[in-house]
Motif scaffolding. Structure first.
Motif, PDB file in Angstrom:
ATOM      1  N   LEU A  33       0.829  -1.212   0.000  1.00  0.00           N
ATOM      2  CA  LEU A  33       0.000   0.000   0.000  1.00  0.00           C
ATOM      3  C   LEU A  33       0.861   1.259   0.000  1.00  0.00           C
ATOM      4  N   ILE A  34       1.930   1.270   0.789  1.00  0.00           N
ATOM      5  CA  ILE A  34       2.817   2.441   0.812  1.00  0.00           C
ATOM      6  C   ILE A  34       3.446   2.657  -0.559  1.00  0.00           C
ATOM      7  N   ALA A  35       3.870   1.579  -1.201  1.00  0.00           N
ATOM      8  CA  ALA A  35       4.505   1.691  -2.512  1.00  0.00           C
ATOM      9  C   ALA A  35       3.540   2.157  -3.590  1.00  0.00           C
ATOM     10  N   SER A  60       4.695  13.771  -6.537  1.00  0.00           N
ATOM     11  CA  SER A  60       4.486  12.621  -5.650  1.00  0.00           C
ATOM     12  C   SER A  60       5.601  11.584  -5.783  1.00  0.00           C
ATOM     13  N   HIS A  61       6.419  11.706  -6.829  1.00  0.00           N
ATOM     14  CA  HIS A  61       7.537  10.793  -7.033  1.00  0.00           C
ATOM     15  C   HIS A  61       8.877  11.423  -6.628  1.00  0.00           C
ATOM     16  N   ILE A  67      11.048  12.264   1.697  1.00  0.00           N
ATOM     17  CA  ILE A  67      11.718  12.572   2.966  1.00  0.00           C
ATOM     18  C   ILE A  67      10.736  13.211   3.946  1.00  0.00           C
ATOM     19  N   ILE A  68       9.896  14.099   3.422  1.00  0.00           N
ATOM     20  CA  ILE A  68       8.902  14.772   4.272  1.00  0.00           C
ATOM     21  C   ILE A  68       7.800  13.806   4.700  1.00  0.00           C
ATOM     22  N   ALA A  69       7.395  12.931   3.784  1.00  0.00           N
ATOM     23  CA  ALA A  69       6.276  12.026   4.066  1.00  0.00           C
ATOM     24  C   ALA A  69       6.667  10.874   4.983  1.00  0.00           C
ATOM     25  N   THR A  70       7.933  10.496   4.975  1.00  0.00           N
ATOM     26  CA  THR A  70       8.365   9.314   5.730  1.00  0.00           C
ATOM     27  C   THR A  70       8.020   9.377   7.222  1.00  0.00           C
ATOM     28  N   THR A  94      11.880   1.632   6.367  1.00  0.00           N
ATOM     29  CA  THR A  94      11.062   0.820   5.458  1.00  0.00           C
ATOM     30  C   THR A  94      10.131   1.683   4.632  1.00  0.00           C
ATOM     31  N   VAL A  95       9.484   2.646   5.279  1.00  0.00           N
ATOM     32  CA  VAL A  95       8.589   3.561   4.563  1.00  0.00           C
ATOM     33  C   VAL A  95       9.358   4.305   3.478  1.00  0.00           C
ATOM     34  N   PHE A  96      10.513   4.831   3.826  1.00  0.00           N
ATOM     35  CA  PHE A  96      11.318   5.585   2.860  1.00  0.00           C
ATOM     36  C   PHE A  96      11.715   4.703   1.677  1.00  0.00           C
TER      37      PHE A  96
END
Length: 355
Positions: A33-35, A60-61, A67-70, A94-96
């Protein structure tokens, strides 16, 4: 890349990083889902179809947005799953990785992605892997299926994920290396045949990294050269395509046309088809089956009238013949691409005189 590949890559990364903490099944779902998140920009209501084409894979890419969203996404996961509360750094990493590998993979298609936005607003694209490549996707899919089938974390699953991810990223490096090699060979063929080109771009052909299309750009024409890793370049065949450059004067001030020029680094041809001026990004697809082709103006007696961009769906009527040619050329067998040769033999010059 296609959505399945992006989901699967994120799922495999998440399973490898978080599977031992939250269980492989949950890790697969979370990572997949994150990807997928960067591609939600398709929900943005763009003004025109060309906007939708050139601005997809935009902010969004961007690695900087990631970096901000992580920390935001990472903290959400830490608070939602008790098993992750003592592993904040691992969760954030992992999120990053799930976000940035999505963008990295897209930047290796010819389509590209704006990975350095806003500091470098142009899309970055190497063209070293096709948008669908089973050699890259299938091993990841198998590893993720194994993770879903596993109720508990195990050393066996850990090894499978490690080997699969190593292979996948090694395959990306392989593609870049082969592309560099083929690019040099393609330029040498053009030079040996006395073909003068202004710009050369090398992009992979569908579903593989063995056969490549080397495009030599020139004024009013471009040259297609298909080079296999196993080719003898003495047998190289160059397909020279001409197009009506005079039509550019009719659309060169059109913002929609200029967006295509910007996005494609100038690899755009203009044609008069059924009374309409059609602009095609000729990097994407195999001539004449261009993936991104838009009618942008009506034309009659030297007068053009701008129309809302209308996409033209590529034809697949010769798919069987094309797959046969593709398979033969991948293995290095000399073979004329019949559909392209017939196109050139039946090509008529447009009588348009510009505007």
């Amino acid at each position: 890349m296609d959505s399945l590949t992006q989901f699967t890559l994120g799922a495999a990364i998440s399973a490898a990083c978080l599977g031992s903490k939250m269980g492989p099944r949950k890790a697969v779902l979370v990572g997949g889902l994150i990807a997928t998140l960067p591609d939600l920009d398709v929900l943005i209501p763009f003004e025109t179809r060309i906007d939708q084409f050139v601005y997809h894979r935009g902010w969004s890419h961007s690695f900087f947005i990631h970096i901000i969203a992580t920390p935001v996404i990472g903290e959400l996961l830490v608070r939602c799953f008790k098993s992750l509360r003592n592993h904040r750094k691992r969760v954030w990493a992992t999120v990053f990785l799930c976000l940035t590998t999505h963008a990295l993979l897209d930047s290796m298609n010819a389509y590209g992605a704006r990975v350095f936005w806003p500091f470098h607003p142009d899309p970055v694209g190497t063209g070293s892997i096709f948008i669908i490549d089973p050699v890259f996707t299938v091993p990841l899919l198998a590893a993720v299926a194994w993770a879903i089938a596993s109720s508990k974390w195990s050393d066996g699953l850990k090894k499978v994920l490690a080997v699969t991810l190593t292979f996948s990223f090694g395959y990306l490096i392989w593609g870049l290396a082969v592309q560099h090699h083929i690019h040099a060979r393609g330029k040498a063929v053009f030079a040996k045949k006395g073909i003068d080109v202004n710009n050369v771009q090398t992009v992979v052909t569908p579903f593989n990294t063995l056969l490549w299309r080397v495009i030599g750009q020139a004024d009013g024409q471009y040259h297609n050269l298909y080079v296999s890793l196993f080719d003898n370049d003495e047998d190289a065949v160059v397909y020279t395509h001409s197009y009506d450059a005079s039509l550019v004067s009719c659309v060169e001030d059109d913002p929609e046309y200029q967006k295509m020029i910007w996005f494609s680094d100038g690899f755009v041809r203009t044609d008069l088809i059924d009374g309409r001026i059609v602009a095609s990004d000729y990097r994407l697809g195999l001539s004449p089956t261009y993936i991104f082709r838009f009618a942008i103006a009506e034309y009659e007696n030297g007068v053009s009238r701008k129309i809302p961009p209308e996409p033209i769906v590529p034809s697949i009527e010769n798919a069987g013949t094309e797959f046969g040619w593709l398979g033969s050329r991948m293995s290095g067998q000399p073979m004329i691409r019949v559909s392209e040769q017939e196109l050139l033999e039946g090509q008529d010059a447009t009588n348009a005189e510009g505007c």
